[in-house]
Scaffold this motif. Structure first.
Motif: not given
Length: 267
Positions: A120-122, A124-132, A142-154
């Motif tokens: 999750i940390t990795e 999240a950093h990837e996404v935030v670094d992409g738009f920071a 940018a973050l809150l829709w995709e990140l949970p999907a990626r976590v549950i997939l993992h």
């Protein structure tokens, strides 16, 4: 019992901002019958907790039954498509709920959840670094829709490239269950639900043949080939529940939490 204070979850203003209606209901109509959805609505937290605790008087079996009764076309599509979803966790009563909860908890452990933290940390950093560098972003898209999907997939062992499929399925299921739908829209969503059910069945069959270090494989290990523990359709039903609860609801919770913190950083 009090009069309906104007409950209409399908149209504005409640669709866009339900909180004023809920605030009014807590004061004026803590329990009321909403004819539009043919359900009783309980507005106060203490009363809701009492409903949850009173297992003899209240049932969860209809908690994810479609609000809009399915027409014959949608029902036929589900039957023909091999739709095999069964009551699992959130829509089950004792003793079956206890069987599911006991067996799922043997696979979905606190240790397994803790092991997700580096991933999750990795991500999240990837996404935030992409738009920071831009200095601003729509955090939901940018973050809150995709990140949970990626976590549950993992967690479940589904390839990340399947994220659009999972996001679509979660959205479809929410609309299918809680939407006010015309027959043609019901049928379209039923077809999408059947496609995703086949996707889950394929995943489970693959893990039966070749287990991995994911939750799907862990659930199959708990099953041990014994249908009295879980049937294959029941495992698919658990996965479907995890995908919905672990994505759409998590995204909404995170978005509301961020908005609240922006409004009041001391909250």
């Amino acid at each position: 019992m009090t009069a309906d204070p104007g409950y209409d979850p399908f149209h504005d203003p409640m669709l866009g901002d339900p909180y004023p209606l809920f605030a009014r209901a807590r004061e004026e109509a803590p329990v009321f019958y909403a004819a539009q959805i043919d359900h009783w609505v309980v507005a106060r937290r203490a009363d809701i907790l009492e409903v949850f605790r009173d297992l003899d008087s209240f049932s969860a079996t209809n908690s994810i039954t479609p609000i809009t009764e399915l027409g014959p076309g949608a029902q036929q599509i589900l039957r023909d498509g091999g739709w095999g979803i069964t009551p699992a966790l959130g829509n089950n009563d004792r003793p079956e709920h206890l069987r599911f909860r006991r067996n799922v908890s043997r696979a979905f452990t606190a240790r397994r959840v803790a092991e997700l933290e580096p991933f999750i940390t990795e991500r999240a950093h990837e996404v935030v670094d992409g738009f920071a560098a831009a200095g601003e972003a729509d955090l939901v898209s940018a973050l809150l829709w995709e990140l949970p999907a990626r976590v549950i997939l993992h967690l479940l062992g589904i390839p990340e490239e399947s994220a659009p499929i999972v996001q679509e399925a979660a959205d479809n299921r929410v609309r299918f269950i809680w939407g006010s739908l015309e027959p043609l829209e019901q049928e379209r969503l039923a077809e999408a639900m059947v496609r995703f059910w086949a996707h889950l069945r394929q995943l489970v069959e693959e893990r039966i043949a070749s287990p991995r270090s994911d939750l799907t494989s862990a659930l199959l290990e708990v099953r041990g080939g014994d249908d009295s523990v879980f049937t294959v359709d029941e495992i698919c039903s658990v996965l479907f529940a995890f995908l919905t609860a672990g994505h759409e609801t998590t995204s909404s919770l995170l978005a509301n939490a961020v908005r609240r913190l922006l409004e009041d950083p001391t909250a």
